[in-house]
Motif scaffolding. Structure first.
Motif, PDB file in Angstrom:
ATOM      1  N   ILE A  37       0.855  -1.184   0.000  1.00  0.00           N
ATOM      2  CA  ILE A  37       0.000   0.000   0.000  1.00  0.00           C
ATOM      3  C   ILE A  37       0.894   1.238   0.000  1.00  0.00           C
ATOM      4  CG2 ILE A  37      -1.989  -1.077   1.114  1.00  0.00           C
ATOM      5  CD1 ILE A  37      -1.047   0.119   3.767  1.00  0.00           C
ATOM      6  N   PRO A  38       0.447   2.313  -0.638  1.00  0.00           N
ATOM      7  CA  PRO A  38       1.271   3.519  -0.686  1.00  0.00           C
ATOM      8  C   PRO A  38       1.419   4.157   0.692  1.00  0.00           C
ATOM      9  CG  PRO A  38      -0.827   3.868  -1.829  1.00  0.00           C
ATOM     10  CD  PRO A  38      -0.801   2.459  -1.378  1.00  0.00           C
ATOM     11  N   CYS A  39       2.648   4.512   1.044  1.00  0.00           N
ATOM     12  CA  CYS A  39       2.906   5.146   2.332  1.00  0.00           C
ATOM     13  C   CYS A  39       4.200   5.952   2.254  1.00  0.00           C
ATOM     14  CB  CYS A  39       2.968   4.106   3.436  1.00  0.00           C
ATOM     15  SG  CYS A  39       4.357   2.980   3.281  1.00  0.00           S
ATOM     16  N   ARG A  40       4.425   6.745   3.268  1.00  0.00           N
ATOM     17  CA  ARG A  40       5.650   7.521   3.420  1.00  0.00           C
ATOM     18  C   ARG A  40       6.164   7.276   4.827  1.00  0.00           C
ATOM     19  NH1 ARG A  40       5.630   8.250  -1.374  1.00  0.00           N
ATOM     20  NH2 ARG A  40       4.982  10.111  -2.478  1.00  0.00           N
ATOM     21  N   LYS A  41       7.465   7.275   4.968  1.00  0.00           N
ATOM     22  CA  LYS A  41       8.049   7.126   6.288  1.00  0.00           C
ATOM     23  C   LYS A  41       8.408   8.515   6.801  1.00  0.00           C
ATOM     24  CE  LYS A  41      10.650   4.139   9.056  1.00  0.00           C
ATOM     25  NZ  LYS A  41      11.696   3.232   9.245  1.00  0.00           N
ATOM     26  N   ALA A  42       7.972   8.833   8.011  1.00  0.00           N
ATOM     27  CA  ALA A  42       8.274  10.105   8.654  1.00  0.00           C
ATOM     28  C   ALA A  42       8.916   9.783  10.000  1.00  0.00           C
ATOM     29  CB  ALA A  42       7.012  10.934   8.843  1.00  0.00           C
ATOM     30  N   GLY A  43      10.220   9.851  10.040  1.00  0.00           N
ATOM     31  CA  GLY A  43      10.921   9.418  11.245  1.00  0.00           C
ATOM     32  C   GLY A  43      10.787   7.919  11.375  1.00  0.00           C
ATOM     33  N   SER A  44      10.275   7.473  12.489  1.00  0.00           N
ATOM     34  CA  SER A  44      10.087   6.031  12.689  1.00  0.00           C
ATOM     35  C   SER A  44       8.665   5.581  12.363  1.00  0.00           C
ATOM     36  CB  SER A  44      10.421   5.661  14.136  1.00  0.00           C
ATOM     37  OG  SER A  44       9.531   6.319  15.014  1.00  0.00           O
ATOM     38  N   ARG A  45       7.811   6.514  11.960  1.00  0.00           N
ATOM     39  CA  ARG A  45       6.407   6.193  11.685  1.00  0.00           C
ATOM     40  C   ARG A  45       6.131   6.091  10.195  1.00  0.00           C
ATOM     41  NH1 ARG A  45       2.619   8.730  16.092  1.00  0.00           N
ATOM     42  NH2 ARG A  45       4.085   8.760  17.807  1.00  0.00           N
ATOM     43  N   TYR A  46       5.196   5.229   9.870  1.00  0.00           N
ATOM     44  CA  TYR A  46       4.703   5.136   8.506  1.00  0.00           C
ATOM     45  C   TYR A  46       3.413   5.933   8.423  1.00  0.00           C
ATOM     46  CZ  TYR A  46       8.008   1.488   7.267  1.00  0.00           C
ATOM     47  OH  TYR A  46       9.159   0.795   6.996  1.00  0.00           O
ATOM     48  N   LEU A  47       3.328   6.797   7.422  1.00  0.00           N
ATOM     49  CA  LEU A  47       2.115   7.566   7.177  1.00  0.00           C
ATOM     50  C   LEU A  47       1.487   7.037   5.901  1.00  0.00           C
ATOM     51  CD1 LEU A  47       3.477  11.142   7.881  1.00  0.00           C
ATOM     52  CD2 LEU A  47       2.326   9.600   9.474  1.00  0.00           C
ATOM     53  N   LEU A  48       0.214   6.751   5.959  1.00  0.00           N
ATOM     54  CA  LEU A  48      -0.434   6.196   4.783  1.00  0.00           C
ATOM     55  C   LEU A  48      -1.715   6.934   4.467  1.00  0.00           C
ATOM     56  CD1 LEU A  48      -2.817   4.039   6.014  1.00  0.00           C
ATOM     57  CD2 LEU A  48      -0.719   2.892   6.595  1.00  0.00           C
ATOM     58  N   ASP A  49      -2.128   6.799   3.226  1.00  0.00           N
ATOM     59  CA  ASP A  49      -3.366   7.409   2.749  1.00  0.00           C
ATOM     60  C   ASP A  49      -4.506   6.448   3.100  1.00  0.00           C
ATOM     61  OD1 ASP A  49      -5.451   8.585   1.401  1.00  0.00           O
ATOM     62  OD2 ASP A  49      -4.617   8.271  -0.593  1.00  0.00           O
ATOM     63  N   LEU A  50      -5.398   6.894   3.964  1.00  0.00           N
ATOM     64  CA  LEU A  50      -6.494   6.040   4.416  1.00  0.00           C
ATOM     65  C   LEU A  50      -7.336   5.564   3.241  1.00  0.00           C
ATOM     66  CD1 LEU A  50      -8.001   4.759   6.779  1.00  0.00           C
ATOM     67  CD2 LEU A  50      -9.313   6.874   6.985  1.00  0.00           C
TER      68      LEU A  50
END
Length: 72
Positions: A37-50
């Protein structure tokens, strides 16, 4: 505008919409880590498009991302 969520927040929204879901936070994390699934890593967290996660769950195309092949 994309609905950007952490994995935990995305899971909480899915769980709120469907309290009996079999989807787990761990599975969502594995989908993100493996690039399903598409996501971006921001620091240690993964951010994804709901919306992207929900589209994947519903079996729709993910803006150029290949769907995971299902074996019967």
């Amino acid at each position: 505008m994309a609905k950007v969520r952490t994995i935990r927040k995305a899971f909480e929204e899915i769980k709120q919409a469907d309290p009996n879901t079999c989807l787990t936070e761990h599975h969502i994390r594995q989908l993100a880590i493996n690039g399903v699934i598409p996501c971006r890593k921001a620091g240690s967290r993964y951010l994804l498009d709901l919306d992207g996660l929900l589209a994947y769950i519903e079996g729709e195309s993910l803006h150029g991302w290949e769907k995971e092949k299902q074996q019967i």
